[in-house]
Design a protein around this motif. Structure first.
Motif, PDB file in Angstrom:
ATOM      1  N   ILE A  20      22.971  27.250  40.543  1.00 42.01           N
ATOM      2  CA  ILE A  20      24.039  27.702  41.444  1.00 42.01           C
ATOM      3  C   ILE A  20      24.712  28.937  40.845  1.00 42.01           C
ATOM      4  CG2 ILE A  20      26.320  27.127  42.388  1.00 42.01           C
ATOM      5  CD1 ILE A  20      25.227  24.233  42.771  1.00 42.01           C
ATOM      6  N   VAL A  21      24.976  28.913  39.536  1.00 41.06           N
ATOM      7  CA  VAL A  21      25.585  30.077  38.880  1.00 41.06           C
ATOM      8  C   VAL A  21      24.678  31.301  39.062  1.00 41.06           C
ATOM      9  CG1 VAL A  21      26.220  31.095  36.646  1.00 41.06           C
ATOM     10  CG2 VAL A  21      26.978  28.790  37.221  1.00 41.06           C
ATOM     11  N   LEU A  22      23.374  31.136  38.835  1.00 41.27           N
ATOM     12  CA  LEU A  22      22.440  32.256  39.016  1.00 41.27           C
ATOM     13  C   LEU A  22      22.475  32.769  40.456  1.00 41.27           C
ATOM     14  CD1 LEU A  22      19.388  31.011  36.913  1.00 41.27           C
ATOM     15  CD2 LEU A  22      21.038  32.793  36.307  1.00 41.27           C
ATOM     16  N   THR A  23      22.572  31.856  41.404  1.00 38.48           N
ATOM     17  CA  THR A  23      22.651  32.236  42.819  1.00 38.48           C
ATOM     18  C   THR A  23      23.936  33.017  43.089  1.00 38.48           C
ATOM     19  OG1 THR A  23      21.328  30.336  43.489  1.00 38.48           O
ATOM     20  CG2 THR A  23      22.742  31.320  45.182  1.00 38.48           C
TER      21      THR A  23
ATOM     22  N   VAL B 257      30.373  37.601  42.707  1.00 37.51           N
ATOM     23  CA  VAL B 257      31.539  36.718  42.817  1.00 37.51           C
ATOM     24  C   VAL B 257      31.772  35.892  41.554  1.00 37.51           C
ATOM     25  CG1 VAL B 257      31.507  36.619  45.339  1.00 37.51           C
ATOM     26  CG2 VAL B 257      30.235  34.900  44.023  1.00 37.51           C
ATOM     27  N   TYR B 258      30.706  35.605  40.812  1.00 32.17           N
ATOM     28  CA  TYR B 258      30.857  34.800  39.590  1.00 32.17           C
ATOM     29  C   TYR B 258      31.513  35.626  38.481  1.00 32.17           C
ATOM     30  CZ  TYR B 258      29.929  31.344  36.016  1.00 32.17           C
ATOM     31  OH  TYR B 258      30.088  30.414  35.017  1.00 32.17           O
ATOM     32  N   ASP B 259      30.957  36.807  38.202  1.00 33.16           N
ATOM     33  CA  ASP B 259      31.509  37.648  37.139  1.00 33.16           C
ATOM     34  C   ASP B 259      32.873  38.228  37.511  1.00 33.16           C
ATOM     35  OD1 ASP B 259      29.450  37.209  35.328  1.00 33.16           O
ATOM     36  OD2 ASP B 259      28.255  38.873  36.098  1.00 33.16           O
ATOM     37  N   LEU B 260      33.153  38.286  38.793  1.00 32.71           N
ATOM     38  CA  LEU B 260      34.455  38.768  39.256  1.00 32.71           C
ATOM     39  C   LEU B 260      35.543  37.732  38.968  1.00 32.71           C
ATOM     40  CD1 LEU B 260      35.623  41.262  40.613  1.00 32.71           C
ATOM     41  CD2 LEU B 260      35.110  40.239  42.814  1.00 32.71           C
ATOM     42  N   GLY B 261      35.127  36.495  38.710  1.00 31.26           N
ATOM     43  CA  GLY B 261      36.089  35.444  38.402  1.00 31.26           C
ATOM     44  C   GLY B 261      36.599  34.711  39.631  1.00 31.26           C
ATOM     45  N   LEU B 262      35.879  34.828  40.737  1.00 32.18           N
ATOM     46  CA  LEU B 262      36.325  34.172  41.967  1.00 32.18           C
ATOM     47  C   LEU B 262      35.956  32.693  42.011  1.00 32.18           C
ATOM     48  CD1 LEU B 262      35.454  36.886  44.654  1.00 32.18           C
ATOM     49  CD2 LEU B 262      37.603  36.545  43.411  1.00 32.18           C
ATOM     50  N   ILE B 263      35.004  32.283  41.172  1.00 31.41           N
ATOM     51  CA  ILE B 263      34.551  30.893  41.163  1.00 31.41           C
ATOM     52  C   ILE B 263      35.330  30.132  40.100  1.00 31.41           C
ATOM     53  CG2 ILE B 263      32.576  29.335  40.923  1.00 31.41           C
ATOM     54  CD1 ILE B 263      32.398  31.328  43.335  1.00 31.41           C
ATOM     55  N   TYR B 264      36.134  29.173  40.525  1.00 29.93           N
ATOM     56  CA  TYR B 264      36.959  28.393  39.594  1.00 29.93           C
ATOM     57  C   TYR B 264      36.238  27.147  39.100  1.00 29.93           C
ATOM     58  CZ  TYR B 264      41.095  31.175  40.894  1.00 29.93           C
ATOM     59  OH  TYR B 264      42.001  32.182  41.094  1.00 29.93           O
ATOM     60  N   GLU B 265      35.408  26.556  39.960  1.00 26.08           N
ATOM     61  CA  GLU B 265      34.767  25.291  39.574  1.00 26.08           C
ATOM     62  C   GLU B 265      33.504  25.069  40.392  1.00 26.08           C
ATOM     63  OE1 GLU B 265      36.046  20.599  39.125  1.00 26.08           O
ATOM     64  OE2 GLU B 265      37.196  21.876  40.469  1.00 26.08           O
ATOM     65  N   ILE B 266      32.466  24.556  39.705  1.00 29.69           N
ATOM     66  CA  ILE B 266      31.231  24.138  40.359  1.00 29.69           C
ATOM     67  C   ILE B 266      30.991  22.700  39.920  1.00 29.69           C
ATOM     68  CG2 ILE B 266      28.742  24.476  40.579  1.00 29.69           C
ATOM     69  CD1 ILE B 266      29.264  27.427  39.680  1.00 29.69           C
TER      70      ILE B 266
ATOM     71  N   MET C  13      38.040  38.428  35.363  1.00 30.28           N
ATOM     72  CA  MET C  13      36.716  39.031  35.327  1.00 30.28           C
ATOM     73  C   MET C  13      36.092  38.848  33.948  1.00 30.28           C
ATOM     74  SD  MET C  13      36.906  42.645  37.338  1.00 30.28           S
ATOM     75  CE  MET C  13      38.593  43.117  37.622  1.00 30.28           C
ATOM     76  N   SER C  14      34.767  38.788  33.905  1.00 27.35           N
ATOM     77  CA  SER C  14      34.078  38.703  32.621  1.00 27.35           C
ATOM     78  C   SER C  14      34.283  40.010  31.855  1.00 27.35           C
ATOM     79  CB  SER C  14      32.582  38.453  32.833  1.00 27.35           C
ATOM     80  OG  SER C  14      31.968  39.588  33.422  1.00 27.35           O
ATOM     81  N   GLU C  15      34.187  39.935  30.516  1.00 30.36           N
ATOM     82  CA  GLU C  15      34.346  41.136  29.701  1.00 30.36           C
ATOM     83  C   GLU C  15      33.322  42.194  30.087  1.00 30.36           C
ATOM     84  OE1 GLU C  15      34.575  40.616  25.463  1.00 30.36           O
ATOM     85  OE2 GLU C  15      36.045  39.010  25.654  1.00 30.36           O
TER      86      GLU C  15
END
Length: 107
Positions: A14-17, A30-39, A96-98
């Motif tokens: 899911i993270v890769l997707t 959306v993942y590296d942007l920090g929009l995903i709080y929990e999976i 956001m990720s570094e």
């Protein structure tokens, strides 16, 4: 019934997707942007995703949520997708990720 090891693999997939789904207004996924709080994937294959948007009035929100639902639903082992939108805590660029901060010249 899905084993704990299978759940971990599904969550990783899911993270890769999500890393291939881009915010329409910022050239970052959306993942590296920090929009995903929990999976959280349940043993029955339900993928629960808690996320936010860069702004509560994002004009592309429906399109983005539809893309996440559609693509995560294609991940092997996912039986259904439940996206919960939250604005607590509100998004800011510190999420956001570094690597993303560096790519955007904000670090």
């Amino acid at each position: 019934m899905t084993t704990p090891q299978e759940i971990i693999r599904i969550e990783q997939d899911i993270v890769l997707t999500l890393k291939n789904i881009y915010d329409p207004e910022i050239p970052v996924n959306v993942y590296d942007l920090g929009l995903i709080y929990e999976i959280d994937v349940e043993p029955d294959g339900t993928a629960n995703i808690r996320m936010t948007l860069t702004a509560p009035n994002c004009p592309m929100a429906d399109q983005l949520l539809e893309e996440i639902n559609e693509n995560v639903g294609k991940v092997k082992g996912v039986s259904s997708v439940n996206v919960v939108l939250t604005f607590d805590p509100p998004w800011d660029r510190s999420m956001m990720s570094e690597e993303t901060l560096l790519d955007l010249g904000l670090f």
